[in-house]
Design a protein around this motif. Structure first.
Motif, mmCIF file in Angstrom:
data_model
loop_
_atom_site.group_PDB
_atom_site.id
_atom_site.type_symbol
_atom_site.label_atom_id
_atom_site.label_comp_id
_atom_site.label_asym_id
_atom_site.label_seq_id
_atom_site.Cartn_x
_atom_site.Cartn_y
_atom_site.Cartn_z
ATOM 1 N N LEU A 139 57.692 72.486 -9.427
ATOM 2 C CA LEU A 139 59.014 72.554 -10.044
ATOM 3 C C LEU A 139 59.027 72.042 -11.475
ATOM 4 C CD1 LEU A 139 61.134 71.239 -7.035
ATOM 5 C CD2 LEU A 139 61.017 73.592 -7.850
ATOM 6 N N VAL A 140 58.050 71.181 -11.820
ATOM 7 C CA VAL A 140 58.040 70.602 -13.167
ATOM 8 C C VAL A 140 57.054 71.374 -14.040
ATOM 9 C CG1 VAL A 140 58.797 68.304 -12.480
ATOM 10 C CG2 VAL A 140 56.362 68.851 -12.418
ATOM 11 N N GLU A 141 57.438 71.602 -15.281
ATOM 12 C CA GLU A 141 56.620 72.398 -16.190
ATOM 13 C C GLU A 141 55.528 71.582 -16.859
ATOM 14 O OE1 GLU A 141 59.552 73.941 -18.816
ATOM 15 O OE2 GLU A 141 60.614 75.046 -17.241
ATOM 16 N N ARG A 142 55.665 70.265 -16.872
ATOM 17 C CA ARG A 142 54.676 69.383 -17.500
ATOM 18 C C ARG A 142 54.168 68.391 -16.469
ATOM 19 N NH1 ARG A 142 58.938 70.352 -20.686
ATOM 20 N NH2 ARG A 142 58.601 71.032 -22.840
ATOM 21 N N ARG A 143 52.854 68.278 -16.358
ATOM 22 C CA ARG A 143 52.261 67.408 -15.347
ATOM 23 C C ARG A 143 52.681 65.953 -15.530
ATOM 24 N NH1 ARG A 143 48.469 67.729 -11.556
ATOM 25 N NH2 ARG A 143 47.373 65.831 -10.968
ATOM 26 N N GLU A 144 52.867 65.542 -16.790
ATOM 27 C CA GLU A 144 53.225 64.141 -17.044
ATOM 28 C C GLU A 144 54.634 63.809 -16.561
ATOM 29 O OE1 GLU A 144 53.789 66.375 -21.049
ATOM 30 O OE2 GLU A 144 52.411 66.385 -19.329
ATOM 31 N N ASP A 145 55.426 64.850 -16.213
ATOM 32 C CA ASP A 145 56.785 64.624 -15.710
ATOM 33 C C ASP A 145 56.817 64.422 -14.199
ATOM 34 O OD1 ASP A 145 57.602 65.016 -18.289
ATOM 35 O OD2 ASP A 145 58.360 67.045 -17.972
ATOM 36 N N LEU A 146 55.652 64.543 -13.530
ATOM 37 C CA LEU A 146 55.628 64.517 -12.065
ATOM 38 C C LEU A 146 56.129 63.194 -11.504
ATOM 39 C CD1 LEU A 146 54.941 65.699 -9.325
ATOM 40 C CD2 LEU A 146 52.553 65.018 -9.685
ATOM 41 N N ALA A 147 55.637 62.076 -12.032
ATOM 42 C CA ALA A 147 56.060 60.773 -11.508
ATOM 43 C C ALA A 147 57.566 60.600 -11.654
ATOM 44 C CB ALA A 147 55.324 59.644 -12.233
ATOM 45 N N ASN A 148 58.114 61.071 -12.778
ATOM 46 C CA ASN A 148 59.562 60.977 -12.990
ATOM 47 C C ASN A 148 60.315 61.857 -11.986
ATOM 48 O OD1 ASN A 148 62.055 62.283 -14.899
ATOM 49 N ND2 ASN A 148 61.896 60.057 -14.757
#
Length: 424
Positions: A139-148
């Motif tokens: 669902l998230v386009e950027r891997r770094e946004d996963l934790a958020n």
């Protein structure tokens, strides 16, 4: 985008992704209905039977399928479209809630109906939970946004946990439990509509190696041969087995100890939701994965202290205060562990690892519910929760002593994946 909108996406970067925003909106509505149904179910069971044991039995049947079937659900999730799987499970869950509503509204509902439909919901959850967990990275386009994204999920769940029981308690007191089931069934329309509105990349079918049993075994070997994952799963198992028995024992405190009714039960569940929501907001606004291990170690102690305080209280304001800590400790444990596991797992094993997490979390709750119901019927609900609180604190201490060694293993993985810059 306005400066206010820019600030929001900087603070909650996962909301930059359209699919995640749709998921957030649909789930937010549906989960309020889910928590209303959970409250209505335990209230209806206790009203029909006046039995702590039957509370345990219903809790057991609703989640025991997760213990036995979640590993196979994980294999399914690793091989087939998580998106289509979720659409199917949400439709089935809607049918289950509407069936409860019809039985309750017509006045024919009996305890065996509740047990049978709870078992059906358990089968749905055994597939839905690992699919939902494994779908979030898509669902998230950027891997770094996963934790958020994972932290926002926890905030959303516990915002519903705050609102749902509060509304449910009022509805039960005014018009009865049946309308909670009806609203829950209708709320699934929102999440199904949100899923259908998404633009999801075509599922890449992976070539399965070995039969499902071999793949289940591969998932177990992967998880339990890696010390950080093994430690997280074992701690989660302990917390779920002992620390979450309060969810089926709270009606006893509301009615017999605090001399209240459905509204009192709703207030107690809402107080737990306030604590959980606070923890979820804190996790959603953290800017780094570093330090999550300390949160995982601290959470069971917070939960344990809350359980002991709640068990000793005979005064509603003090009980509400203790439930804040129960909710806070629970969400810090669940969400922090989820974030950690989702961050380090190998992609081709994500579904299987999340199914093992589901097994250690949801799968152990029914055993804990049954055990809690049996123990409470012999030594009382208050003494049962004291034992649970002590067990959580002991588990917290053991994990904390392992933490330095586990951290040394995990940090190089964070660097390799590019999640954090060099931390040496």
């Amino acid at each position: 985008m306005t400066s206010e909108g820019t600030q929001k996406t900087q603070l909650l970067p996962a909301l930059r992704s359209k699919n995640y925003r749709l998921f957030f909106a649909g789930q937010g509505i549906s989960l309020i209905g889910t928590w209303m149904t959970q409250l209505a179910t335990i209230w209806l069971v206790y009203s029909l039977t006046n039995s702590p044991l039957m509370l345990g039995v219903v809790g057991f049947t609703s989640q025991i399928p997760s213990f036995f079937l979640a590993p196979f659900g994980g294999v399914f999730v690793d091989r087939f479209s998580r998106y289509r799987t979720l659409i199917g499970t949400q439709i089935m869950a809607m049918i289950q809630s509407l069936a409860l509503a019809v039985l309750a509204l017509t006045g024919v509902i009996q305890i065996w109906h509740i047990i049978a439909l709870s078992l059906f919901q358990g089968f749905i959850n055994a597939l839905d939970a690992p699919a939902r967990q494994a779908f979030v990275p898509e669902l998230v386009e950027r891997r770094e946004d996963l934790a958020n994204a994972i932290a926002i999920n926890s905030t959303m769940i516990n915002g519903a946990r705050l609102i749902g029981p509060a509304i449910g308690g009022l509805l039960i007191a005014r018009v009865g439990a049946a309308y909670c089931f009806l609203i829950d069934g209708l709320s699934y329309i929102a999440v199904i509509a949100a899923l259908l509105a998404m633009k999801v990349k075509p599922w890449r079918f992976s070539v399965a190696r070995g039969n499902p049993l071999q793949q289940v075994r591969e998932g177990f070997v992967y998880a339990f041969s890696f010390p950080p994952i093994r430690a997280i799963l074992l701690l989660s198992t302990l917390v779920s087995l002992m620390g979450l028995q309060n969810t089926i024992l709270v009606p006893i405190f509301a009615e017999d100890i605090l001399k209240g009714g459905a509204e009192t039960l709703g207030f107690l569940m809402a107080a737990s939701g306030v604590g959980a929501l606070s923890g979820g907001i804190y996790l959603a606004t953290r800017q780094t994965i570093l330090g999550v291990g300390k949160l995982i170690a601290l959470a069971p102690t917070i939960l344990g202290v809350g359980l002991i305080g709640f068990s000793l209280s005979k005064f509603l304001p003090l009980s509400l205060f203790a439930m804040l800590f129960v909710g806070l400790g629970t969400i810090l444990q669940i969400a922090s562990s989820n974030t950690f596991l989702q961050t380090i797992v190998e992609e081709d094993k994500r579904g299987r690892l999340m199914s093992l997490y589901t097994m250690s979390f949801l799968g152990m709750i029914p055993l804990g519910n049954l055990m809690g119901g049996v123990v409470a019927s012999h030594i009382g609900a208050a003494n049962t929760l004291i034992i649970d609180g002590i067990a959580c604190i002991i588990g917290s201490v053991i994990f904390y002593r392992q933490l330095p060694a586990l951290t040394k293993i995990v940090l190089p993985i964070y660097e390799q994946k590019g999640i954090v810059k060099s931390v040496r």
